[in-house]
Design a protein around this motif. Structure first.
Motif, PDB file in Angstrom:
ATOM      1  N   ALA A   1      32.766  12.936 -31.418  1.00  0.00           N
ATOM      2  CA  ALA A   1      31.419  12.117 -30.951  1.00  0.00           C
ATOM      3  C   ALA A   1      30.304  12.950 -31.726  1.00  0.00           C
ATOM      4  O   ALA A   1      29.254  12.413 -32.028  1.00  0.00           O
ATOM      5  CB  ALA A   1      31.469  12.260 -29.656  1.00  0.00           C
ATOM      6  N   GLN A   2      30.228  14.244 -31.457  1.00  0.00           N
ATOM      7  CA  GLN A   2      28.948  14.990 -32.158  1.00  0.00           C
ATOM      8  C   GLN A   2      28.984  14.852 -33.860  1.00  0.00           C
ATOM      9  O   GLN A   2      28.001  14.601 -34.297  1.00  0.00           O
ATOM     10  CB  GLN A   2      29.169  16.710 -31.943  1.00  0.00           C
ATOM     11  N   ALA A   3      30.069  14.750 -34.286  1.00  0.00           N
ATOM     12  CA  ALA A   3      30.145  14.642 -35.822  1.00  0.00           C
ATOM     13  C   ALA A   3      29.348  13.048 -36.093  1.00  0.00           C
ATOM     14  O   ALA A   3      28.795  13.119 -37.141  1.00  0.00           O
ATOM     15  CB  ALA A   3      31.481  14.697 -36.353  1.00  0.00           C
ATOM     16  N   VAL A   4      30.008  12.255 -35.241  1.00  0.00           N
ATOM     17  CA  VAL A   4      29.290  10.920 -35.669  1.00  0.00           C
ATOM     18  C   VAL A   4      27.731  10.858 -35.423  1.00  0.00           C
ATOM     19  O   VAL A   4      27.237  10.241 -36.349  1.00  0.00           O
ATOM     20  CB  VAL A   4      30.153   9.917 -34.503  1.00  0.00           C
ATOM     21  N   LEU A   5      27.403  11.455 -34.362  1.00  0.00           N
ATOM     22  CA  LEU A   5      26.047  11.418 -34.266  1.00  0.00           C
ATOM     23  C   LEU A   5      25.093  12.386 -35.301  1.00  0.00           C
ATOM     24  O   LEU A   5      24.195  12.026 -35.714  1.00  0.00           O
ATOM     25  CB  LEU A   5      25.595  12.328 -32.872  1.00  0.00           C
ATOM     26  N   GLU A   6      25.764  13.419 -35.771  1.00  0.00           N
ATOM     27  CA  GLU A   6      25.115  14.279 -36.815  1.00  0.00           C
ATOM     28  C   GLU A   6      25.409  13.379 -38.130  1.00  0.00           C
ATOM     29  O   GLU A   6      24.532  13.331 -38.776  1.00  0.00           O
ATOM     30  CB  GLU A   6      26.134  15.449 -36.822  1.00  0.00           C
ATOM     31  N   ALA A   7      26.243  12.532 -38.477  1.00  0.00           N
ATOM     32  CA  ALA A   7      26.385  11.719 -39.615  1.00  0.00           C
ATOM     33  C   ALA A   7      25.311  10.552 -39.527  1.00  0.00           C
ATOM     34  O   ALA A   7      24.717  10.058 -40.513  1.00  0.00           O
ATOM     35  CB  ALA A   7      27.709  11.027 -39.525  1.00  0.00           C
ATOM     36  N   ALA A   8      25.193   9.839 -38.308  1.00  0.00           N
ATOM     37  CA  ALA A   8      24.240   9.058 -38.061  1.00  0.00           C
ATOM     38  C   ALA A   8      22.843   9.577 -38.436  1.00  0.00           C
ATOM     39  O   ALA A   8      22.066   8.825 -39.104  1.00  0.00           O
ATOM     40  CB  ALA A   8      24.321   8.395 -36.695  1.00  0.00           C
ATOM     41  N   SER A   9      22.575  10.781 -37.970  1.00  0.00           N
ATOM     42  CA  SER A   9      21.278  11.454 -38.137  1.00  0.00           C
ATOM     43  C   SER A   9      21.089  11.458 -39.670  1.00  0.00           C
ATOM     44  O   SER A   9      20.119  11.427 -40.301  1.00  0.00           O
ATOM     45  CB  SER A   9      21.105  12.742 -37.547  1.00  0.00           C
ATOM     46  N   ALA A  10      22.240  12.074 -40.446  1.00  0.00           N
ATOM     47  CA  ALA A  10      22.044  12.176 -41.599  1.00  0.00           C
ATOM     48  C   ALA A  10      21.910  11.175 -42.736  1.00  0.00           C
ATOM     49  O   ALA A  10      21.160  11.122 -43.458  1.00  0.00           O
ATOM     50  CB  ALA A  10      23.209  12.908 -42.342  1.00  0.00           C
ATOM     51  N   PHE A  11      22.367   9.911 -42.086  1.00  0.00           N
ATOM     52  CA  PHE A  11      22.340   8.692 -42.646  1.00  0.00           C
ATOM     53  C   PHE A  11      20.736   8.184 -42.580  1.00  0.00           C
ATOM     54  O   PHE A  11      20.340   7.531 -43.596  1.00  0.00           O
ATOM     55  CB  PHE A  11      23.207   7.582 -41.940  1.00  0.00           C
ATOM     56  N   THR A  12      20.451   8.236 -41.556  1.00  0.00           N
ATOM     57  CA  THR A  12      18.853   8.041 -41.133  1.00  0.00           C
ATOM     58  C   THR A  12      17.885   8.776 -42.139  1.00  0.00           C
ATOM     59  O   THR A  12      16.952   8.052 -42.710  1.00  0.00           O
ATOM     60  CB  THR A  12      18.429   8.220 -39.620  1.00  0.00           C
ATOM     61  N   SER A  13      18.196   9.991 -42.191  1.00  0.00           N
ATOM     62  CA  SER A  13      17.146  10.771 -43.033  1.00  0.00           C
ATOM     63  C   SER A  13      17.433  10.507 -44.417  1.00  0.00           C
ATOM     64  O   SER A  13      16.401  10.398 -45.235  1.00  0.00           O
ATOM     65  CB  SER A  13      17.807  12.278 -42.818  1.00  0.00           C
ATOM     66  N   ALA A  14      18.680  10.239 -44.889  1.00  0.00           N
ATOM     67  CA  ALA A  14      18.840   9.679 -46.356  1.00  0.00           C
ATOM     68  C   ALA A  14      18.412   8.368 -46.731  1.00  0.00           C
ATOM     69  O   ALA A  14      17.604   8.358 -47.662  1.00  0.00           O
ATOM     70  CB  ALA A  14      20.255   9.660 -46.558  1.00  0.00           C
ATOM     71  N   ALA A  15      18.374   7.688 -45.550  1.00  0.00           N
ATOM     72  CA  ALA A  15      17.570   6.262 -45.694  1.00  0.00           C
ATOM     73  C   ALA A  15      16.155   6.359 -46.051  1.00  0.00           C
ATOM     74  O   ALA A  15      15.586   5.597 -46.605  1.00  0.00           O
ATOM     75  CB  ALA A  15      17.998   5.246 -44.598  1.00  0.00           C
ATOM     76  N   VAL A  16      15.495   7.292 -45.080  1.00  0.00           N
ATOM     77  CA  VAL A  16      14.230   7.715 -45.183  1.00  0.00           C
ATOM     78  C   VAL A  16      13.768   7.900 -46.568  1.00  0.00           C
ATOM     79  O   VAL A  16      12.755   7.813 -46.944  1.00  0.00           O
ATOM     80  CB  VAL A  16      13.725   8.604 -44.162  1.00  0.00           C
ATOM     81  N   GLY A  17      14.648   8.794 -47.389  1.00  0.00           N
ATOM     82  CA  GLY A  17      14.391   9.285 -48.501  1.00  0.00           C
ATOM     83  C   GLY A  17      13.369  10.636 -48.611  1.00  0.00           C
ATOM     84  O   GLY A  17      13.487  11.472 -47.987  1.00  0.00           O
ATOM     85  N   ALA A  18      12.453  10.030 -49.186  1.00  0.00           N
ATOM     86  CA  ALA A  18      11.238  10.899 -49.659  1.00  0.00           C
ATOM     87  C   ALA A  18       9.926  11.080 -48.740  1.00  0.00           C
ATOM     88  O   ALA A  18       9.052  11.515 -49.032  1.00  0.00           O
ATOM     89  CB  ALA A  18      10.552  10.629 -50.971  1.00  0.00           C
ATOM     90  N   SER A  19      10.443  10.291 -47.590  1.00  0.00           N
ATOM     91  CA  SER A  19       9.320  10.391 -46.376  1.00  0.00           C
ATOM     92  C   SER A  19       9.173  11.659 -46.170  1.00  0.00           C
ATOM     93  O   SER A  19       9.865  12.787 -45.861  1.00  0.00           O
ATOM     94  CB  SER A  19       9.831   9.526 -45.470  1.00  0.00           C
ATOM     95  N   ASP A  20       7.841  12.130 -45.931  1.00  0.00           N
ATOM     96  CA  ASP A  20       7.304  13.510 -45.627  1.00  0.00           C
ATOM     97  C   ASP A  20       7.308  13.601 -43.912  1.00  0.00           C
ATOM     98  O   ASP A  20       6.237  12.822 -43.469  1.00  0.00           O
ATOM     99  CB  ASP A  20       6.070  13.733 -46.174  1.00  0.00           C
ATOM    100  N   PRO A  21       7.915  14.584 -43.402  1.00  0.00           N
ATOM    101  CA  PRO A  21       7.768  14.578 -42.036  1.00  0.00           C
ATOM    102  C   PRO A  21       6.722  15.312 -41.565  1.00  0.00           C
ATOM    103  O   PRO A  21       6.214  15.145 -40.374  1.00  0.00           O
ATOM    104  CB  PRO A  21       9.004  15.797 -41.663  1.00  0.00           C
ATOM    105  N   LEU A  22       5.790  15.888 -42.540  1.00  0.00           N
ATOM    106  CA  LEU A  22       4.420  16.236 -42.196  1.00  0.00           C
ATOM    107  C   LEU A  22       3.403  15.288 -42.129  1.00  0.00           C
ATOM    108  O   LEU A  22       2.118  15.541 -42.035  1.00  0.00           O
ATOM    109  CB  LEU A  22       4.239  17.420 -43.395  1.00  0.00           C
ATOM    110  N   GLN A  23       3.861  14.033 -42.110  1.00  0.00           N
ATOM    111  CA  GLN A  23       2.417  13.070 -42.332  1.00  0.00           C
ATOM    112  C   GLN A  23       2.788  11.969 -41.094  1.00  0.00           C
ATOM    113  O   GLN A  23       2.283  10.838 -41.047  1.00  0.00           O
ATOM    114  CB  GLN A  23       2.633  12.335 -43.783  1.00  0.00           C
ATOM    115  N   GLY A  24       3.917  12.563 -40.146  1.00  0.00           N
ATOM    116  CA  GLY A  24       3.909  11.695 -38.919  1.00  0.00           C
ATOM    117  C   GLY A  24       3.824  12.378 -37.782  1.00  0.00           C
ATOM    118  O   GLY A  24       2.996  13.376 -37.557  1.00  0.00           O
ATOM    119  N   SER A  25       4.779  11.959 -36.876  1.00  0.00           N
ATOM    120  CA  SER A  25       4.988  12.646 -35.810  1.00  0.00           C
ATOM    121  C   SER A  25       6.143  13.664 -35.602  1.00  0.00           C
ATOM    122  O   SER A  25       7.239  13.426 -36.132  1.00  0.00           O
ATOM    123  CB  SER A  25       5.234  11.703 -34.601  1.00  0.00           C
TER     124      SER A  25
END
Length: 326
Positions: free
Chosen positions: A66-90
């Motif tokens: 379950a932990q691995a699935v959530l980590e993979a989902a987080s990685a998928f979301t981060s990859a989908a965001v691509g070049a978005s800059d976390p320093l320009q949001g919340s």
């Protein structure tokens, strides 16, 4: 996915209230999501009672997946965001209790000037809970004492600082600048509660000095309380250099510095390796280092070719850094 998040949070916290708070949902919503997951699987993952939560044998076997699935989902979301800059949001930024009160005013004011489009949400907690929140995705980054030594977590060292010996008013060591660490053997050492990194660091300093510390009967839940207890003559304690201006201003505590090699700690920024935002977080770490070092007597840790190297800054002695705790 909500059921998996509920299961992992409950299994890690062993408490429905704490798990619900971590996920930012009500306990009823959490319970419903977990129950739906268990119904779909046809097996109980946790056993509930009025006093405790226990993970079943089946749940313990499924938890790493379950932990691995959530980590993979987080990685998928981060990859989908691509070049978005976390320093320009919340950004959800965690800090340990022996850092937050002493650097937050400087850091928050500085980030507002340097990164005006960044909105920071602050979470103060002990190291283990901050690391768990990072892994769960409820935090983006955290300022903690290094090393973190946690799988899937990237560390960026920012600065190093000395520990200072806090003493009752009028103590004969007050004002001394070359106190040997071995002197702790003759002093009642007041420690923070279990889970605070400063507690383990103080004990580690004694171990490295080859002494068995005389522990005071009093324990404190915060550094501010510990200093007040010292002022009241209940013992001595160690405080980081960055805490000295605040704690010395609101108490009559005496201060003494250790002889070289002076014990201290290293503070750094940690984040999920899977976030793929190394460049942004290294930039953030650099800005935090500049802001803190401009106001506090700390030594920045130089970075070179993606590596973190200790900066000399006049320090010819090898420093003794304690292991990370909470």
């Amino acid at each position: 996915m909500a059921g998996l998040r509920a299961f992992v949070a409950v299994a890690e916290k062993r408490h429905f209230g704490s798990a619900a708070a971590t996920l930012g949902v009500s306990q009823s919503t959490l319970s419903q999501a977990l129950a739906a997951l268990e119904a779909g699987l046809g097996t109980n993952l946790v056993e509930r009672s009025t006093r405790r939560v226990r993970v079943t044998t089946e749940g313990a076997q499924l938890l790493p997946l379950a932990q691995a699935v959530l980590e993979a989902a987080s990685a998928f979301t981060s990859a989908a965001v691509g070049a978005s800059d976390p320093l320009q949001g919340s950004m959800r930024l965690g800090l340990i209790p022996t850092v937050a009160p002493y650097v937050l005013p400087t850091v928050l004011a500085g980030l507002k000037r340097r990164l005006p489009v960044l909105t920071v949400r602050v979470v103060e907690d002990q190291t283990e809970r901050l690391l768990a929140a990072l892994r769960e995705g409820t935090l983006d980054a955290a300022l903690i004492a290094l090393p973190a030594e946690s799988p899937g977590i990237t560390e960026i060292a920012i600065y190093e600082e000395d520990f200072v010996l806090a003493l009752p008013p009028g103590h004969p060591l007050t004002g001394k600048r070359r106190v040997p660490a071995a002197a702790l053997a003759d002093l009642p050492l007041l420690l923070l509660d279990e889970g605070h990194c400063l507690r383990d660091q103080a004990l580690d300093i004694c171990e490295k000095a080859g002494v068995r510390a005389e522990l005071a009967d009093t324990r404190a839940a915060s550094l501010a309380t510990a200093v007040q207890c010292v002022t009241g003559g209940l013992g001595v304690t160690l405080i980081p250099e960055s805490a000295v201006p605040v704690e010395a201003a609101r108490s009559r505590v005496g201060l003494a510095r250790f002889a070289a090699p002076r014990p201290g700690r290293r503070i750094g920024l940690v984040f999920r390796s899977s976030s793929r935002r190394d460049a942004s977080y290294r930039r953030l770490a650099g800005i935090i280092g500049e802001l803190v070092s401009d106001k506090q007597p700390v030594r920045l840790v130089k970075q070179q070719a993606g590596q973190t190297l200790s900066s000399a800054h006049g320090e010819g002695n090898r420093r003794a850094h304690a292991p990370r705790a909470g």
